[in-house]
Design a protein around this motif. Structure first.
Motif: not given
Length: 208
Positions: A106-122
């Motif tokens: 478990x932990x922190x996750x990000x979603x990357x689209x075309x080399x940019x962070x578009x979402x951050x969540x836990x």
């Protein structure tokens, strides 16, 4: 990828998305575990009770999903009142592939689209469970007011862009919930991810 916060490095590991299906529509119609009458007992639907009793009494004891789908087929927009803001969009189904040891943490996750962070969540459960069974597979119940708007929102964004963009997850395993929140908030403040609703005009949800 890694970020440095308060002198500590937090390492993120890439997890790829394996797309299974696109253009999934109206999953809410399959929700049959409660009737419209059952929903009206919930606080989220109390404001709809009078209108239903006066104008839609015939659907009270019909399973909620089929009842709302029939309203939609009749071009009656009232069905949307039972759904969250992202409960009737185009979705996709996917699973994630990567290091199984990491995905079971478990932990922190990000979603990357075309080399940019578009979402951050836990994720205070296993990453694999969150991605494969929730974000990657919008359930009928998720679409409702008392469902999970976050999963609908993120899945619909991925569905919209995945065929013409490079999208993947990154995960940073952590055990302490407060530390997860601190890292997530730092990422949001630093990168202002487009898919985190706090930067839009919509209702603000907590991404726990």
């Amino acid at each position: 990828m890694y970020v440095k916060m308060n002198g500590k490095e937090f390492h993120f590991h890439r997890v790829r998305i394996d797309l299974l299906e696109t253009d999934i529509r109206e999953p809410f119609r399959f929700f049959d575990k409660k009737t419209i009458r059952d929903l009206l007992r919930h606080n989220r639907y109390q404001h709809l009770r009078e209108k239903v009793m006066n104008e839609y009494e015939e659907i009270l004891d019909v399973p909620a999903g089929p009842a709302l789908y029939n309203l939609k087929k009749k071009n009656d927009p009232f069905y949307k009142e039972f759904l969250n803001n992202y409960g009737d969009l185009a979705y996709c189904q996917f699973v994630v592939k990567g290091n199984e040891t990491l995905l079971n943490k478990k932990g922190v996750y990000t979603i990357i689209m075309n080399d940019k962070i578009v979402f951050a969540g836990i994720c205070n459960n296993k990453f694999k469970l969150r991605f494969n069974q929730h974000i990657g597979n919008v359930s009928p119940k998720s679409c409702f007011r008392d469902g999970t708007a976050t999963h609908c929102h993120i899945n619909s964004k991925i569905a919209r862009h995945i065929l013409d963009s490079n999208i993947y997850f990154q995960v940073c395993p952590l055990n302490d919930l407060e530390e997860m929140k601190s890292v997530k908030n730092w990422l949001i403040d630093r990168f202002e991810p487009l898919w985190n609703l706090r930067f839009g005009s919509d209702v603000i949800y907590t991404y726990n």
